[in-house]
Write a protein that holds these residues in place. Structure first.
Motif, mmCIF file in Angstrom:
data_model
loop_
_atom_site.group_PDB
_atom_site.id
_atom_site.type_symbol
_atom_site.label_atom_id
_atom_site.label_comp_id
_atom_site.label_asym_id
_atom_site.label_seq_id
_atom_site.Cartn_x
_atom_site.Cartn_y
_atom_site.Cartn_z
ATOM 1 N N HIS A 131 0.843 -1.204 0.000
ATOM 2 C CA HIS A 131 0.000 0.000 0.000
ATOM 3 C C HIS A 131 0.876 1.251 0.000
ATOM 4 O O HIS A 131 0.691 2.160 0.800
ATOM 5 C CB HIS A 131 -0.965 0.011 1.184
ATOM 6 N N MET A 132 1.845 1.266 -0.904
ATOM 7 C CA MET A 132 2.796 2.375 -0.989
ATOM 8 C C MET A 132 2.642 3.104 -2.318
ATOM 9 O O MET A 132 2.223 2.514 -3.310
ATOM 10 C CB MET A 132 4.236 1.857 -0.924
ATOM 11 N N THR A 133 3.055 4.360 -2.285
ATOM 12 C CA THR A 133 3.150 5.117 -3.533
ATOM 13 C C THR A 133 4.502 4.801 -4.165
ATOM 14 O O THR A 133 5.377 4.200 -3.523
ATOM 15 C CB THR A 133 3.059 6.627 -3.265
ATOM 16 N N GLN A 134 4.670 5.227 -5.399
ATOM 17 C CA GLN A 134 5.965 5.021 -6.048
ATOM 18 C C GLN A 134 7.057 5.804 -5.323
ATOM 19 O O GLN A 134 8.191 5.344 -5.236
ATOM 20 C CB GLN A 134 5.896 5.443 -7.518
ATOM 21 N N LYS A 135 6.693 6.934 -4.776
ATOM 22 C CA LYS A 135 7.666 7.751 -4.055
ATOM 23 C C LYS A 135 8.146 7.026 -2.800
ATOM 24 O O LYS A 135 9.342 7.012 -2.495
ATOM 25 C CB LYS A 135 7.030 9.093 -3.692
ATOM 26 N N GLU A 136 7.215 6.394 -2.069
ATOM 27 C CA GLU A 136 7.599 5.652 -0.863
ATOM 28 C C GLU A 136 8.452 4.431 -1.220
ATOM 29 O O GLU A 136 9.431 4.126 -0.534
ATOM 30 C CB GLU A 136 6.357 5.205 -0.103
ATOM 31 N N MET A 137 8.087 3.754 -2.294
ATOM 32 C CA MET A 137 8.865 2.588 -2.723
ATOM 33 C C MET A 137 10.266 3.020 -3.137
ATOM 34 O O MET A 137 11.245 2.333 -2.860
ATOM 35 C CB MET A 137 8.155 1.866 -3.864
ATOM 36 N N ALA A 138 10.364 4.166 -3.791
ATOM 37 C CA ALA A 138 11.670 4.692 -4.184
ATOM 38 C C ALA A 138 12.525 4.967 -2.953
ATOM 39 O O ALA A 138 13.717 4.665 -2.930
ATOM 40 C CB ALA A 138 11.495 5.961 -5.015
ATOM 41 N N GLN A 139 11.907 5.524 -1.920
ATOM 42 C CA GLN A 139 12.614 5.801 -0.674
ATOM 43 C C GLN A 139 13.100 4.493 -0.041
ATOM 44 O O GLN A 139 14.231 4.403 0.431
ATOM 45 C CB GLN A 139 11.692 6.552 0.288
ATOM 46 N N LEU A 140 12.264 3.484 -0.058
ATOM 47 C CA LEU A 140 12.617 2.185 0.514
ATOM 48 C C LEU A 140 13.780 1.542 -0.244
ATOM 49 O O LEU A 140 14.676 0.947 0.350
ATOM 50 C CB LEU A 140 11.396 1.261 0.490
ATOM 51 N N LEU A 141 13.786 1.686 -1.565
ATOM 52 C CA LEU A 141 14.836 1.079 -2.385
ATOM 53 C C LEU A 141 16.078 1.965 -2.515
ATOM 54 O O LEU A 141 17.106 1.515 -3.015
ATOM 55 C CB LEU A 141 14.299 0.761 -3.778
ATOM 56 N N GLY A 142 15.951 3.226 -2.128
ATOM 57 C CA GLY A 142 17.089 4.136 -2.232
ATOM 58 C C GLY A 142 17.343 4.608 -3.650
ATOM 59 O O GLY A 142 18.492 4.779 -4.058
ATOM 60 N N VAL A 143 16.271 4.797 -4.413
ATOM 61 C CA VAL A 143 16.379 5.274 -5.796
ATOM 62 C C VAL A 143 15.378 6.414 -5.993
ATOM 63 O O VAL A 143 14.624 6.745 -5.087
ATOM 64 C CB VAL A 143 16.105 4.143 -6.824
ATOM 65 N N SER A 144 15.351 6.959 -7.199
ATOM 66 C CA SER A 144 14.417 8.050 -7.473
ATOM 67 C C SER A 144 13.045 7.502 -7.857
ATOM 68 O O SER A 144 12.941 6.376 -8.354
ATOM 69 C CB SER A 144 14.951 8.919 -8.623
ATOM 70 N N PRO A 145 11.988 8.290 -7.639
ATOM 71 C CA PRO A 145 10.647 7.864 -8.065
ATOM 72 C C PRO A 145 10.565 7.612 -9.578
ATOM 73 O O PRO A 145 9.818 6.747 -10.014
ATOM 74 C CB PRO A 145 9.744 9.031 -7.655
ATOM 75 N N LEU A 146 11.363 8.339 -10.352
ATOM 76 C CA LEU A 146 11.380 8.123 -11.800
ATOM 77 C C LEU A 146 11.900 6.720 -12.132
ATOM 78 O O LEU A 146 11.392 6.062 -13.038
ATOM 79 C CB LEU A 146 12.229 9.187 -12.488
ATOM 80 N N SER A 147 12.890 6.271 -11.366
ATOM 81 C CA SER A 147 13.406 4.914 -11.583
ATOM 82 C C SER A 147 12.317 3.885 -11.329
ATOM 83 O O SER A 147 12.155 2.940 -12.105
ATOM 84 C CB SER A 147 14.590 4.635 -10.657
ATOM 85 N N ILE A 148 11.561 4.067 -10.252
ATOM 86 C CA ILE A 148 10.474 3.133 -9.936
ATOM 87 C C ILE A 148 9.455 3.134 -11.063
ATOM 88 O O ILE A 148 9.006 2.075 -11.510
ATOM 89 C CB ILE A 148 9.788 3.507 -8.600
ATOM 90 N N TYR A 149 9.107 4.313 -11.551
ATOM 91 C CA TYR A 149 8.138 4.404 -12.647
ATOM 92 C C TYR A 149 8.635 3.632 -13.864
ATOM 93 O O TYR A 149 7.905 2.849 -14.466
ATOM 94 C CB TYR A 149 7.890 5.875 -13.014
ATOM 95 N N LYS A 150 9.899 3.852 -14.221
ATOM 96 C CA LYS A 150 10.441 3.193 -15.415
ATOM 97 C C LYS A 150 10.574 1.685 -15.212
ATOM 98 O O LYS A 150 10.365 0.916 -16.142
ATOM 99 C CB LYS A 150 11.787 3.804 -15.795
ATOM 100 N N TRP A 151 10.923 1.256 -13.994
ATOM 101 C CA TRP A 151 11.019 -0.176 -13.716
ATOM 102 C C TRP A 151 9.647 -0.827 -13.823
ATOM 103 O O TRP A 151 9.491 -1.884 -14.395
ATOM 104 C CB TRP A 151 11.595 -0.435 -12.337
#
Length: 160
Positions: A108-128
């Motif tokens: 139940h996370m946003t892409q921004k929260e997942m990016a924070q958890l993985l230590g990457v940018s939200p754009l990276s999460i979007y592209k992945w």
């Protein structure tokens, strides 16, 4: 006479719209039904493609196993418990954007929260997640760790 011809033209246009409205409604219903069928067929094709991939892998493993002779198989194996450094047992980790997206939704996370958890940018999460890009090897290690996490542990790490 021009007033009559103008009102006659408007009346004909109104009647034509009225008749076309009924026909368009049935066409829209048909198109909606066909879109649903197309989506269903796409899901079926995706599932069958996955089955083909798994069967192909199984066939390749079977071919490799039959090509080996019994004597050479014993020579290749190391003694029990010993494993060469850098080689792992089990299946290699393969990144899947669907799995990453499903895990994020399970958290139940946003892409921004997942990016924070993985230590990457939200754009990276979007592209992945969209399948445009796959993570680098160094990032895959962290992705694998996060995919093994539970919801509580993930939330705890974000809070820190």
């Amino acid at each position: 006479m021009t007033a009559f011809s103008e009102s006659f033209r408007l009346e004909v246009a109104r009647i034509a719209r009225k008749e076309n409205k009924g026909e368009l409604t049935s066409l829209r219903k048909t198109a909606t039904g066909q879109r649903g069928e197309i989506a269903s067929l796409k899901r079926d094709v995706k599932e069958l493609a996955g089955q083909v991939r798994s069967l192909t892998k199984a066939l390749q493993k079977a071919l490799v196993a039959t090509e080996r002779s019994p004597g050479s198989k014993q020579q290749e194996q190391s003694p029990a418990g010993e494993q060469e450094p850098g080689k792992r047992k089990g299946r290699a980790f393969v990144f899947s954007h669907e799995v990453l997206m499903a895990k994020r939704q399970a958290f139940h996370m946003t892409q921004k929260e997942m990016a924070q958890l993985l230590g990457v940018s939200p754009l990276s999460i979007y592209k992945w997640e969209s399948g445009q890009v796959t993570p680098r090897q160094a990032q895959l290690v962290r992705v694998r760790e996060v995919l093994k996490m539970g919801v509580r542990e993930a939330r705890k790490q974000i809070a820190e």
